[in-house]
Write a protein that holds these residues in place. Structure first.
Motif, PDB file in Angstrom:
ATOM      1  N   PHE A   1       7.647  -6.114  -2.672  1.00  0.00           N
ATOM      2  CA  PHE A   1       8.432  -5.115  -3.383  1.00  0.00           C
ATOM      3  C   PHE A   1       8.593  -3.705  -2.693  1.00  0.00           C
ATOM      4  CE2 PHE A   1       8.434  -1.474  -6.294  1.00  0.00           C
ATOM      5  CZ  PHE A   1       9.625  -1.755  -7.160  1.00  0.00           C
ATOM      6  N   TRP A   2       7.434  -3.386  -2.340  1.00  0.00           N
ATOM      7  CA  TRP A   2       7.575  -1.978  -1.530  1.00  0.00           C
ATOM      8  C   TRP A   2       8.156  -2.121  -0.167  1.00  0.00           C
ATOM      9  CZ3 TRP A   2       7.185   1.592  -4.520  1.00  0.00           C
ATOM     10  CH2 TRP A   2       6.615   1.538  -5.862  1.00  0.00           C
ATOM     11  N   GLY A   3       8.084  -3.340   0.508  1.00  0.00           N
ATOM     12  CA  GLY A   3       8.830  -3.636   1.901  1.00  0.00           C
ATOM     13  C   GLY A   3      10.334  -3.282   1.696  1.00  0.00           C
ATOM     14  N   ILE A   4      10.889  -3.658   0.345  1.00  0.00           N
ATOM     15  CA  ILE A   4      12.064  -3.650  -0.095  1.00  0.00           C
ATOM     16  C   ILE A   4      12.428  -2.418  -0.585  1.00  0.00           C
ATOM     17  CG2 ILE A   4      14.121  -4.473  -1.758  1.00  0.00           C
ATOM     18  CD1 ILE A   4      12.773  -7.336  -1.424  1.00  0.00           C
ATOM     19  N   MET A   5      11.693  -1.638  -1.117  1.00  0.00           N
ATOM     20  CA  MET A   5      12.028  -0.379  -1.618  1.00  0.00           C
ATOM     21  C   MET A   5      11.960   0.660  -0.741  1.00  0.00           C
ATOM     22  SD  MET A   5      12.758  -0.672  -4.817  1.00  0.00           S
ATOM     23  CE  MET A   5      12.825   1.277  -5.298  1.00  0.00           C
ATOM     24  N   ASN A   6      11.127   0.510   0.612  1.00  0.00           N
ATOM     25  CA  ASN A   6      11.208   1.358   1.730  1.00  0.00           C
ATOM     26  C   ASN A   6      12.505   1.618   2.169  1.00  0.00           C
ATOM     27  OD1 ASN A   6       8.517   2.095   2.133  1.00  0.00           O
ATOM     28  ND2 ASN A   6       8.096  -0.108   2.954  1.00  0.00           N
ATOM     29  N   GLU A   7      13.366   0.558   1.863  1.00  0.00           N
ATOM     30  CA  GLU A   7      14.901   0.577   2.580  1.00  0.00           C
ATOM     31  C   GLU A   7      15.837   1.368   1.435  1.00  0.00           C
ATOM     32  OE1 GLU A   7      15.476  -0.569   5.699  1.00  0.00           O
ATOM     33  OE2 GLU A   7      13.232  -0.537   5.547  1.00  0.00           O
ATOM     34  N   ILE A   8      15.367   1.290   0.379  1.00  0.00           N
ATOM     35  CA  ILE A   8      16.130   2.021  -0.665  1.00  0.00           C
ATOM     36  C   ILE A   8      15.745   3.804  -0.889  1.00  0.00           C
ATOM     37  CG2 ILE A   8      16.968   1.896  -3.345  1.00  0.00           C
ATOM     38  CD1 ILE A   8      16.349  -1.036  -3.158  1.00  0.00           C
ATOM     39  N   MET A   9      14.255   3.821  -1.182  1.00  0.00           N
ATOM     40  CA  MET A   9      13.579   5.184  -1.229  1.00  0.00           C
ATOM     41  C   MET A   9      13.463   6.004   0.030  1.00  0.00           C
ATOM     42  SD  MET A   9      10.943   4.043  -4.491  1.00  0.00           S
ATOM     43  CE  MET A   9      10.500   5.755  -4.601  1.00  0.00           C
ATOM     44  N   GLY A  10      13.248   5.074   0.891  1.00  0.00           N
ATOM     45  CA  GLY A  10      12.538   5.919   2.096  1.00  0.00           C
ATOM     46  C   GLY A  10      11.058   5.517   2.478  1.00  0.00           C
ATOM     47  N   TRP A  11      10.875   5.596   3.650  1.00  0.00           N
ATOM     48  CA  TRP A  11       9.499   5.197   4.196  1.00  0.00           C
ATOM     49  C   TRP A  11       8.669   6.226   3.587  1.00  0.00           C
ATOM     50  CZ3 TRP A  11      10.834   4.269   9.990  1.00  0.00           C
ATOM     51  CH2 TRP A  11      11.508   3.096  10.082  1.00  0.00           C
ATOM     52  N   ILE A  12       8.567   7.569   3.975  1.00  0.00           N
ATOM     53  CA  ILE A  12       7.990   8.608   3.450  1.00  0.00           C
ATOM     54  C   ILE A  12       7.703   8.693   1.961  1.00  0.00           C
ATOM     55  CG2 ILE A  12       7.327  11.111   3.617  1.00  0.00           C
ATOM     56  CD1 ILE A  12       6.982   9.554   6.454  1.00  0.00           C
ATOM     57  N   ASN A  13       8.808   8.743   1.442  1.00  0.00           N
ATOM     58  CA  ASN A  13       8.632   9.039  -0.056  1.00  0.00           C
ATOM     59  C   ASN A  13       7.722   7.850  -0.882  1.00  0.00           C
ATOM     60  OD1 ASN A  13      10.526  10.916  -0.088  1.00  0.00           O
ATOM     61  ND2 ASN A  13      12.385   9.696  -0.303  1.00  0.00           N
ATOM     62  N   VAL A  14       7.908   6.462  -0.350  1.00  0.00           N
ATOM     63  CA  VAL A  14       7.156   5.689  -0.884  1.00  0.00           C
ATOM     64  C   VAL A  14       5.472   5.776  -0.447  1.00  0.00           C
ATOM     65  CG1 VAL A  14       6.618   3.070  -0.760  1.00  0.00           C
ATOM     66  CG2 VAL A  14       8.930   3.937  -1.121  1.00  0.00           C
ATOM     67  N   ILE A  15       5.368   6.036   0.574  1.00  0.00           N
ATOM     68  CA  ILE A  15       3.962   6.349   0.945  1.00  0.00           C
ATOM     69  C   ILE A  15       3.423   7.516   0.399  1.00  0.00           C
ATOM     70  CG2 ILE A  15       2.504   7.253   2.898  1.00  0.00           C
ATOM     71  CD1 ILE A  15       4.354   5.498   4.681  1.00  0.00           C
ATOM     72  N   ARG A  16       3.974   8.541   0.318  1.00  0.00           N
ATOM     73  CA  ARG A  16       3.394   9.709  -0.289  1.00  0.00           C
ATOM     74  C   ARG A  16       3.250   9.689  -1.938  1.00  0.00           C
ATOM     75  NH1 ARG A  16       7.810  14.015   0.784  1.00  0.00           N
ATOM     76  NH2 ARG A  16       6.732  14.015   2.856  1.00  0.00           N
ATOM     77  N   TYR A  17       4.472   9.328  -2.592  1.00  0.00           N
ATOM     78  CA  TYR A  17       4.407   9.305  -4.108  1.00  0.00           C
ATOM     79  C   TYR A  17       3.705   8.167  -4.661  1.00  0.00           C
ATOM     80  CZ  TYR A  17       7.223  13.555  -3.230  1.00  0.00           C
ATOM     81  OH  TYR A  17       7.534  14.684  -3.141  1.00  0.00           O
ATOM     82  N   MET A  18       3.806   6.656  -4.098  1.00  0.00           N
ATOM     83  CA  MET A  18       3.711   5.608  -4.699  1.00  0.00           C
ATOM     84  C   MET A  18       2.266   5.241  -4.073  1.00  0.00           C
ATOM     85  SD  MET A  18       6.006   4.900  -6.663  1.00  0.00           S
ATOM     86  CE  MET A  18       6.080   6.634  -7.058  1.00  0.00           C
ATOM     87  N   GLY A  19       2.253   5.398  -2.749  1.00  0.00           N
ATOM     88  CA  GLY A  19       1.003   5.163  -2.045  1.00  0.00           C
ATOM     89  C   GLY A  19      -0.308   6.013  -2.222  1.00  0.00           C
ATOM     90  N   CYS A  20       0.136   7.380  -1.778  1.00  0.00           N
ATOM     91  CA  CYS A  20      -1.241   8.172  -1.735  1.00  0.00           C
ATOM     92  C   CYS A  20      -1.758   8.483  -3.342  1.00  0.00           C
ATOM     93  CB  CYS A  20      -1.105   9.606  -0.998  1.00  0.00           C
ATOM     94  SG  CYS A  20      -0.584   9.055   0.612  1.00  0.00           S
ATOM     95  N   LEU A  21      -0.644   8.875  -4.212  1.00  0.00           N
ATOM     96  CA  LEU A  21      -0.940   9.453  -5.515  1.00  0.00           C
ATOM     97  C   LEU A  21      -1.494   7.819  -6.422  1.00  0.00           C
ATOM     98  CD1 LEU A  21       1.373  11.986  -6.190  1.00  0.00           C
ATOM     99  CD2 LEU A  21      -0.707  12.291  -5.355  1.00  0.00           C
ATOM    100  N   GLY A  22      -0.655   6.987  -6.179  1.00  0.00           N
ATOM    101  CA  GLY A  22      -1.073   5.815  -7.015  1.00  0.00           C
ATOM    102  C   GLY A  22      -2.517   5.182  -6.647  1.00  0.00           C
ATOM    103  N   MET A  23      -2.965   5.263  -5.259  1.00  0.00           N
ATOM    104  CA  MET A  23      -4.220   4.926  -4.988  1.00  0.00           C
ATOM    105  C   MET A  23      -5.099   5.720  -5.455  1.00  0.00           C
ATOM    106  SD  MET A  23      -4.135   1.861  -3.687  1.00  0.00           S
ATOM    107  CE  MET A  23      -5.673   1.735  -2.871  1.00  0.00           C
ATOM    108  N   ALA A  24      -5.103   7.063  -5.400  1.00  0.00           N
ATOM    109  CA  ALA A  24      -6.112   7.998  -5.822  1.00  0.00           C
ATOM    110  C   ALA A  24      -6.368   7.764  -7.251  1.00  0.00           C
ATOM    111  CB  ALA A  24      -5.508   9.601  -5.826  1.00  0.00           C
TER     112      ALA A  24
END
Length: 441
Positions: free
Chosen positions: A284-307
């Motif tokens: 899902f995130w591999g596909i969404m990276n192409e839609i939302m942008g790499w940094i946006n996915v990492i910043r808001y979904m990855g970092c905050l989601g994992m915290a």
């Protein structure tokens, strides 16, 4: 040597999965099933041999250090000696040291030999695993790399987490932990065989024809990449990415089994739920990276989601100690958000397009360092602040990664903004260097 990956034709895919590399994905799933058998129960098993929680965590720390060293070199090694050869060497070493770990270490409950042979086994699996990442980059058009890597982490999760946790949950009640670990050999050998015989037509880098001196220089070049600050930022974020994954595999069996009174097979089912979720999240995130942008996915979904999910993984079971269903909720959340970091690999290869093997080695070093750092933090924190202190530390580091993403600058090829249509633009070496110094998210 020039890089030719940008001229690669588009390969046939199934939902982003490159069909010509199908054998490699199956091989990774099987091999990592064998490698992952002990991940979620070995720490607790070592304590039953008479060792402390900190001593059990130290075993994983040494293992992670060895994996980090191997992971650092594996990308360049695969590029220099060919992917198939590197995977074959990694598989042979894994089998050898796994047998020694079981026969001389665990069977005799000899702590020194447990550390020695488990640590040496940590040198082997990254050479098999991460060499295939080089195979993906060398054989797939850059436009298809992100979803292809999403599938890579999906089959990795299926192996090390889903099947690798579910099978022990069935076999441990019947043949025990030690017998279960011997079964791991079947899966590892099967995966190695498929990789060796099923990946005969891989495109190899011209760097495999270098002289020994040139190859050694290329290996050292992976260290020089850290002079690019954005490479350093991306590597640190990757280290933080899987802290909870590797850390919880060490400390949570102790909490669930020793503190909450769960059986080890019930805990393994929770760990299976976590990894089962990553099957879908990585794609899902591999596909969404192409839609939302790499940094946006990492910043808001990855970092905050994992915290947030890291904290919930501790507090929800503490609040509902007898509820399997409630413990599954943070397991699902953790599995969903951990996949949001999948774009770190293409970010590094974009930053250094002429040295993709070295860039992947930086990624692998960071992934291996996460395997080392997670239990190392547990070793330091557990004696003073317990499991809760370790959890708070992991969550705080995810917030630090969130802040760090604002300093990481990279321009995604063809990306014009979240949810806008993309047209592929291949970066040149010159504009990549400019991005490394001045780029924009």
């Amino acid at each position: 040597m020039s890089d030719t990956s940008s001229s690669l034709p588009l390969v046939k895919t199934f939902l982003g999965l490159p069909r010509p590399l199908m054998a490699g994905y199956i091989a990774i799933a099987l091999f990592m099933t064998g490698d992952g058998f002990e991940l979620a129960f070995l720490s607790q098993y070592i304590t039953t041999l008479g060792y402390t929680k900190s001593e059990a965590s130290l075993v994983f720390t040494i293992y992670g250090l060895a994996a980090a060293l191997s992971a650092w070199s594996s990308g360049v090694v695969a590029e220099l000696i060919t992917v198939r050869r590197a995977m074959r060497i990694g598989a042979i070493l894994w089998v050898l040291f796994h047998v020694c770990f079981l026969y001389f270490g665990l069977a005799e409950a000899h702590y020194g030999l447990i550390i020695l042979f488990y640590g040496l086994r940590g040198l082997a699996y990254p050479l098999f695993l991460y060499s295939f990442v080089v195979g993906i980059v060398q054989n797939v058009n850059p436009r298809q790399v992100s979803p292809a890597l999403g599938w890579f982490w999906t089959v990795y999760s299926i192996g090390i987490g889903v099947v690798g946790s579910f099978i022990p949950s069935l076999t441990i009640p019947m043949i025990g932990e030690y017998g279960t670990l011997w079964l791991a050999l079947i899966f590892a050998v099967a995966g190695a065989g498929i990789a060796i015989f099923g990946l005969k037509h891989l495109r190899n880098s011209d760097k495999s024809k270098m002289s020994a001196k040139e190859k050694f220089g290329e290996l050292l070049f992976a260290v020089k990449l850290f002079r690019n600050p954005h490479v350093t930022y991306a590597a640190i974020i990757r280290v933080i990415n899987t802290l909870s994954l590797f850390g919880f595999a060490v400390i949570m069996p102790m909490m669930f089994v020793d503190e909450l009174g769960w059986t080890i097979d019930h805990w393994l089912l929770i760990w299976t739920v976590f990894f089962a979720t990553t099957i879908f999240s990585n794609v899902f995130w591999g596909i969404m990276n192409e839609i939302m942008g790499w940094i946006n996915v990492i910043r808001y979904m990855g970092c905050l989601g994992m915290a947030g999910s890291t904290l919930l993984f501790y507090f929800i079971p503490q609040a509902f100690p007898d509820s399997f269903f409630m413990a599954c909720i943070p397991a699902v959340l953790l599995g969903w958000f951990v996949g949001a970091f999948v774009a770190i690999t293409p970010i590094l290869t974009i930053l250094e397009p002429q040295h993709k093997g070295a860039a992947i080695s930086v990624y692998n070093l960071a992934a291996g360092a996460s395997n080392f750092a997670a239990p190392a933090i547990a070793v330091l924190i557990l004696p003073h602040f317990g499991v809760a202190g370790v959890v708070y530390t992991y969550a705080g580091l995810y917030i630090f990664a969130f802040v760090l993403t604002f300093f990481l600058k990279v321009k995604q090829p063809g990306f014009q903004g979240a949810f806008k249509r993309r047209t592929l633009v291949e970066p040149s070496e010159s504009n990549s260097e400019q991005l490394a110094a001045n780029g924009t998210n």
